[in-house]
Design a protein around this motif. Sequence first.
Motif, short mmCIF file in Angstrom:
data_model
loop_
_atom_site.label_atom_id
_atom_site.label_comp_id
_atom_site.label_asym_id
_atom_site.label_seq_id
_atom_site.Cartn_x
_atom_site.Cartn_y
_atom_site.Cartn_z
N PHE A 172 0.89 -1.13 0.00
CA PHE A 172 0.00 0.00 0.00
C PHE A 172 0.94 1.20 0.00
N ILE A 173 1.00 1.97 -1.10
CA ILE A 173 2.05 2.97 -1.28
C ILE A 173 1.49 4.37 -1.48
N ASP A 174 2.33 5.38 -1.25
CA ASP A 174 2.06 6.80 -1.47
C ASP A 174 1.11 7.36 -0.42
N ALA A 175 1.66 7.89 0.65
CA ALA A 175 0.83 8.40 1.75
C ALA A 175 -0.12 9.50 1.31
N SER A 176 0.31 10.36 0.38
CA SER A 176 -0.54 11.48 -0.01
C SER A 176 -1.67 11.07 -0.95
N ASP A 177 -1.48 9.96 -1.67
CA ASP A 177 -2.51 9.50 -2.61
C ASP A 177 -2.43 7.97 -2.67
N PRO A 178 -3.02 7.28 -1.70
CA PRO A 178 -2.82 5.83 -1.55
C PRO A 178 -3.13 5.03 -2.82
N ILE A 179 -2.25 4.08 -3.11
CA ILE A 179 -2.39 3.21 -4.27
C ILE A 179 -2.15 1.77 -3.82
N LEU A 180 -2.93 0.84 -4.38
CA LEU A 180 -2.73 -0.58 -4.11
C LEU A 180 -1.76 -1.11 -5.16
N SER A 181 -0.55 -1.49 -4.74
CA SER A 181 0.45 -1.98 -5.68
C SER A 181 0.28 -3.47 -5.90
N ASP A 182 1.10 -4.03 -6.79
CA ASP A 182 0.99 -5.46 -7.07
C ASP A 182 2.04 -6.28 -6.33
N THR A 183 2.72 -5.66 -5.36
CA THR A 183 3.70 -6.39 -4.56
C THR A 183 3.00 -7.01 -3.36
N CYS A 184 3.17 -8.29 -3.17
CA CYS A 184 2.43 -8.99 -2.12
C CYS A 184 3.31 -9.37 -0.95
N CYS A 185 2.77 -9.39 0.15
CA CYS A 185 3.51 -9.76 1.36
C CYS A 185 2.52 -10.21 2.43
N VAL A 186 3.01 -10.39 3.65
CA VAL A 186 2.17 -10.88 4.73
C VAL A 186 1.02 -9.91 5.01
N VAL A 187 -0.13 -10.46 5.32
CA VAL A 187 -1.28 -9.62 5.68
C VAL A 187 -1.06 -9.03 7.07
N GLN A 188 -1.25 -7.73 7.16
CA GLN A 188 -1.20 -7.09 8.48
C GLN A 188 -2.29 -7.64 9.36
N GLN A 189 -1.99 -7.84 10.62
CA GLN A 189 -3.04 -8.17 11.58
C GLN A 189 -2.92 -7.22 12.76
N GLY A 190 -4.00 -6.57 13.08
CA GLY A 190 -4.04 -5.58 14.13
C GLY A 190 -5.01 -4.51 13.69
N THR A 191 -6.24 -4.91 13.45
CA THR A 191 -7.26 -4.01 12.90
C THR A 191 -8.52 -4.09 13.75
N ARG A 192 -9.19 -2.95 13.92
CA ARG A 192 -10.51 -2.95 14.56
C ARG A 192 -11.46 -2.11 13.70
N ILE A 193 -12.71 -2.55 13.65
CA ILE A 193 -13.70 -1.93 12.78
C ILE A 193 -14.94 -1.61 13.59
N TYR A 194 -15.45 -0.38 13.41
CA TYR A 194 -16.66 0.07 14.10
C TYR A 194 -17.78 0.27 13.10
N GLY A 195 -19.01 0.14 13.57
CA GLY A 195 -20.17 0.41 12.73
C GLY A 195 -21.36 -0.41 13.19
N GLY A 196 -22.17 -0.83 12.22
CA GLY A 196 -23.35 -1.63 12.53
C GLY A 196 -23.83 -2.34 11.29
N ASP A 197 -24.76 -3.27 11.48
CA ASP A 197 -25.33 -3.98 10.34
C ASP A 197 -26.02 -2.99 9.42
N ALA A 198 -25.96 -3.23 8.10
CA ALA A 198 -26.67 -2.37 7.16
C ALA A 198 -28.16 -2.39 7.49
N LYS A 199 -28.73 -1.21 7.62
CA LYS A 199 -30.11 -1.09 8.08
C LYS A 199 -31.11 -1.40 6.97
N VAL A 200 -32.01 -2.32 7.22
CA VAL A 200 -33.07 -2.65 6.28
C VAL A 200 -34.38 -2.15 6.87
N PRO A 201 -35.18 -1.34 6.12
CA PRO A 201 -36.44 -0.82 6.67
C PRO A 201 -37.36 -1.94 7.14
#
Length: 223
Positions: A172-201
């Motif tokens: 994941f390159i270029d801090a000012s304009d992030p780009i997904l490159s084709d160079t592969c490596c180990v998956v980062q682990q150390g992520t947390r995600i906030y939100g909720g289930d998509a709301k259905v009426p």
Amino acid sequence: MLKELLGAAHKLAAIAAIAAIAASLSSPANAGLLLIDNLAGNPSEPSEAVDETRSANSGILARIDVGAAPVSIDQFGVFGQLQNAGDLNFAIFLPDGTRLYQSGLQATSAGVELQWYDSPLFSLALTANTTYYFGVISDEEFTYHWLLPGTTVTQNGLTSLGGGLFGNNGNFIDASDPILSDTCCVVQQGTRIYGGDAKVPEPAMLALLGLGLVGIRVSRRKH
């Protein structure tokens, strides 16, 4: 005159009720912490961990798979350490390189130890049965946190595929304009995600909305 004022008041009340119902339909359900795939806050994971410092303008994304139902998110964070004061840019990509979200540069102080860095609040609906890449990129050296061996963590319909998995995500390159490159490596682990289930009426809410619209129509006919 009084009759006209009362009629106008009834219309305004009906419109306000409809607005409140619409707001409730569009608001996220079960808002809060949806997933945490790091030892800090998730003690069920193995104790093996590796910290790796990467150079400025390079980062690694966490792979997040969405289950059978869509999920609405509004913030995510990465566990690591910014070595010098700098700018962080949070981003979410599809595997084909499509960028779905970026925070823009966020001025951040150097960290004294590994800690959580959270994105600003935003709104994004994640599609069911879809893979996403979450990460943060820095214009200064950043230490990322890995867990080995690779651990799969599933919570609230989201699955994080952990460290030790090679070849399934890009740098994941270029801090000012992030780009997904084709160079592969180990998956980062150390992520947390906030939100909720998509709301259905819900049917009851839709019925109330319909009644409000009918009320306005009847009021117009009377006046």
